[in-house]
Design a protein around this motif. Sequence first.
Motif, PDB file in Angstrom:
ATOM      1  N   SER A   2      11.899  17.939  51.252  1.00 19.60           N
ATOM      2  CA  SER A   2      11.433  17.362  49.981  1.00 19.60           C
ATOM      3  C   SER A   2      11.524  18.422  48.890  1.00 19.60           C
ATOM      4  O   SER A   2      10.503  18.955  48.440  1.00 19.60           O
ATOM      5  N   ASP A  61       2.026  18.404  55.643  1.00 20.98           N
ATOM      6  CA  ASP A  61       2.968  19.081  54.755  1.00 20.98           C
ATOM      7  C   ASP A  61       2.316  20.129  53.870  1.00 20.98           C
ATOM      8  O   ASP A  61       2.901  21.177  53.602  1.00 20.98           O
ATOM      9  N   LEU A  97       2.624  13.778  42.546  1.00 21.68           N
ATOM     10  CA  LEU A  97       3.701  13.478  43.495  1.00 21.68           C
ATOM     11  C   LEU A  97       3.985  11.981  43.550  1.00 21.68           C
ATOM     12  O   LEU A  97       5.151  11.567  43.668  1.00 21.68           O
ATOM     13  N   ILE A 119       4.394  12.489  51.665  1.00 24.00           N
ATOM     14  CA  ILE A 119       3.872  13.846  51.718  1.00 24.00           C
ATOM     15  C   ILE A 119       2.439  13.751  52.222  1.00 24.00           C
ATOM     16  O   ILE A 119       1.616  13.026  51.664  1.00 24.00           O
ATOM     17  N   TYR A 125       6.983   9.820  45.338  1.00 26.96           N
ATOM     18  CA  TYR A 125       6.620  10.032  46.737  1.00 26.96           C
ATOM     19  C   TYR A 125       5.420   9.181  47.119  1.00 26.96           C
ATOM     20  O   TYR A 125       4.567   8.872  46.289  1.00 26.96           O
ATOM     21  N   ALA A 151       9.387  17.969  45.657  1.00 27.90           N
ATOM     22  CA  ALA A 151       7.954  18.159  45.919  1.00 27.90           C
ATOM     23  C   ALA A 151       7.644  19.638  46.107  1.00 27.90           C
ATOM     24  O   ALA A 151       6.654  20.156  45.580  1.00 27.90           O
ATOM     25  N   TYR A 152       8.512  20.305  46.858  1.00 28.25           N
ATOM     26  CA  TYR A 152       8.303  21.743  47.088  1.00 28.25           C
ATOM     27  C   TYR A 152       8.375  22.527  45.783  1.00 28.25           C
ATOM     28  O   TYR A 152       7.560  23.428  45.541  1.00 28.25           O
ATOM     29  N   THR A 162       2.221  25.392  52.740  1.00 27.81           N
ATOM     30  CA  THR A 162       3.090  24.284  53.160  1.00 27.81           C
ATOM     31  C   THR A 162       3.760  24.629  54.478  1.00 27.81           C
ATOM     32  O   THR A 162       3.863  25.808  54.842  1.00 27.81           O
ATOM     33  N   VAL A 210       1.979   9.253  49.413  1.00 26.69           N
ATOM     34  CA  VAL A 210       1.068  10.339  49.749  1.00 26.69           C
ATOM     35  C   VAL A 210       0.027   9.847  50.750  1.00 26.69           C
ATOM     36  O   VAL A 210      -0.489   8.741  50.632  1.00 26.69           O
ATOM     37  N   GLU A 246       9.636   9.093  50.291  1.00 25.66           N
ATOM     38  CA  GLU A 246       9.213   9.968  51.376  1.00 25.66           C
ATOM     39  C   GLU A 246       7.724  10.270  51.269  1.00 25.66           C
ATOM     40  O   GLU A 246       7.196  10.481  50.190  1.00 25.66           O
ATOM     41  N   SER A 295      -1.648  14.970  44.443  1.00 24.94           N
ATOM     42  CA  SER A 295      -1.275  13.662  45.006  1.00 24.94           C
ATOM     43  C   SER A 295      -0.804  12.713  43.914  1.00 24.94           C
ATOM     44  O   SER A 295       0.228  12.034  44.055  1.00 24.94           O
ATOM     45  N   LEU A 317       9.247  21.789  54.424  1.00 23.42           N
ATOM     46  CA  LEU A 317       9.077  20.977  53.217  1.00 23.42           C
ATOM     47  C   LEU A 317      10.150  21.284  52.174  1.00 23.42           C
ATOM     48  O   LEU A 317      10.635  20.385  51.495  1.00 23.42           O
TER      49      LEU A 317
END
Length: 292
Positions: free
Chosen positions: A241, A89, A62, A41, A67, A244-245, A233, A69, A39, A59, A237
């Motif tokens: 995700s 995001d 993640l 971000i 993820y 990530a959150y 954010t 980015v 996914e 970045s 999110l």
Amino acid sequence: MKKTLLMAMLVLILTVAAACSSNNSKNEEGTNSEEAKQETITFGVTPWTSTVPPTKIASLILQDMGYKVEETSADVGSLFMGLSRGDLDVFMDAWLPMHQTYLDKFEGDIQSTAVSYPEAETGWTVPVYMEDVNSIEDLKGREDEFNNEYYGIEKGSSAGIESDEIIKAYEFDFTQVNSSEGGMLAQAQRMMDQEKPVVFYGWRPHTMFNKFDLKVLTNEQGFFETSSVEVITNTDLKENSPEAYEFLSNWSISIDDVEEMIVKIEEGQDPEEVAQEWIDNNEDKVNEMTGK
């Protein structure tokens, strides 16, 4: 006998079909899981130097989490609009209370998720050789010494709007000259090289405080309070995700680290290499933020 054989074959066919369907479902679930790991971000990035280090660090972390980015550059107003619409995001460099108006305007669509560092100084700034100017009030009646010009960043920015409010509140005979961060600092440096009076917008973290002897002016009317720099954010999110959150909700970094990285980047080092160096030197902190 034929009837019994036909029924047995039918049962076998149905069993095989069910097994195939189950395998397909598992394959689809596996594909969906794989897609979730990939996914994207999307980070919003302002033209400010303070935005780059935390964005690059987050970045890289993640990406290590699986993820993809992307980064989108825009002015701060457009970034908050993009966050509220779900086009973006994350924004790693919101300054509160300066940007509180955006949080109020887009309440329900965006949220403050973490504090990067709690005490970032910001406001009207002068060189320390101006020994008799220590507060905004000290500028009253002396505007002509500054060619009646105050130097600010982009027109329409929160800092620019608040600076206009200062000029109005104190009835200063100043005109705000707006430009990019680089343009503002280039003009301020030209004045400082000649030790001429100059007043402009300054903030930490920034290399201006490493390169020049500066002081942020105090004021009695509560303008430019000490800022809390926070991660913003969009509200989707957390559900879209969660990993990530969770990482972003645990995010923090020191203002000294950010300033040190800005210096390295301005000296020509690659921003991602500088960010990776910070990650390598702060493994325990990264593990704490990612929950490892």
